[in-house]
Design a protein around this motif. Structure first.
Motif: not given
Length: 351
Positions: A92-95, A121-129, A202-208
């Motif tokens: 149900g999320q927009a992006t 940051s710096g054009g990169q999305a990073t998921v840290l664990i 930029r992938a974070l802006q993809a529409v769900v």
């Protein structure tokens, strides 16, 4: 999670099966393996592989038996149904940005000993664990499993495979590290300060765009739909891998990049770029197919080493011998013997 998806030709390393059962009581592990139709003897084979559908059945069998969709790895159970509930909220999320942040909050609510955060940051999305699970073997499998779920969700929500630009592991390189190249990214770094996956922000802006039908199908086929999203059948890498495998399985000459590009209606340069966008190269894909078929032929025991080398398109058996040692650290004959098929019919190469 729901019932497993129909069988496919995709296989996964036996290392993931070992990880899945490591926290289980022996009787529970045996029952789950039996339900998944996985031979327990495979657990002792370092290069063993099982169909993706079998691993999906194992995941579901374990979840049902211990009421935990996370293999009993965390101090708090991820009760059966938690993943489906989360997926309903994400759809149900927009992006992708909003959905991924919600997914991370959800997993952080489910677990006590492992958590993930998003940094852009710096054009990169990073998921840290951040992971406190012990011992090291369980900690590694916990991170593998969480990354499979997170990356699978990212690909599903984005409506395409989102290639990872980098994957860091806070662990030494494991024996099955090549599996990460196929599942995640060819750019791997080990002994890092923390485990993290990175991709183009930029992938974070993809529409769900997940409707009720797509959501129902995804959950019906989970968990297989989760980890197969990363090697989606519609991707160029999968098309190339499939055509190469089909040709070699029929004992035809191995296709070249030029012939594959022509059959796909692309120029070789365009195909190279599209593979690169998915984090793959033609040589990596061809080697992966050859390795998988080599292990299959050796385990079956019907062909000699010379015959396998010829069928896989090697110039001669000695070239195949060197490649197989590079892949597995063993000679073909030694691997065949360890697999329980005996020393017979291994060709003229020494074991």
């Amino acid at each position: 999670m729901a019932a497993a998806a129909p069988a496919t030709n995709t296989t996964v390393s036996i290392a993931f099966v070992r990880g899945a059962v490591q926290r289980l009581a022996p009787a529970v592990a045996a029952a789950a393996l039996q339900e998944a139709q996985i031979d327990p003897a495979l657990l002792a084979r370092p290069d063993g592989r099982v169909p993706a559908a079998a691993f999906a059945r194992l995941w579901m069998a374990i979840a049902r038996q211990i009421d935990d969709e996370y293999f009993g790895l965390d101090a708090r159970r991820m009760k059966v149904g938690a993943f489906a509930m989360l997926c309903h909220a994400l759809a149900g999320q927009a992006t992708l940005d909003r959905a991924l942040r919600m997914a991370l909050r959800g997993f952080n609510l489910f677990f006590d000993d492992i958590a993930a955060t998003l940094r852009v940051s710096g054009g990169q999305a990073t998921v840290l664990i951040d992971n406190r699970i012990q011992p090291p073997e369980a900690r590694l499998f916990a991170e593998e499993t969480l990354l499979v779920m997170l990356h699978g969700l990212v690909c599903w929500l984005a409506g395409r495979r989102v290639p990872l630009s980098r994957l860091d592991w806070a662990h030494p390189r494991p024996a099955h590290a090549d599996e990460y190249r196929r599942m995640f990214s060819p750019l791997l770094h080990f002994d890092a300060l923390s485990t993290a996956m990175s991709f183009d922000a930029r992938a974070l802006q993809a529409v769900v765009q997940v409707d009720a039908t797509a959501l129902k199908a995804f959950l019906r086929d989970a968990p297989q739909s989760v980890f197969l999203k990363q090697v989606a059948a519609s991707g160029w890498s999968d098309r190339v891998r499939r055509q190469c495998r089909e040709a070699l399985a029929r004992a035809e000459p191995a296709p070249t990049l030029d012939t594959l590009a022509g059959s796909l209606g692309l120029s070789p340069a365009t195909l190279r770029r599209r593979l690169a966008d998915e984090g793959a190269t033609w040589q990596q894909l061809k080697d992966a197919v050859r390795r998988e078929l080599a292990l299959q032929h050796l385990a079956e025991g019907r062909l000699t080493v010379d015959e396998i080398a010829a069928r896989l398109g090697f110039e001669d058996a000695s070239t195949f011998y060197r490649a197989f040692r590079k892949w597995t650290g063993q000679a073909p004959g030694a691997w065949r013997a360890a697999a329980g098929t005996g020393e017979a019919a291994v060709g003229s190469m020494p074991a």
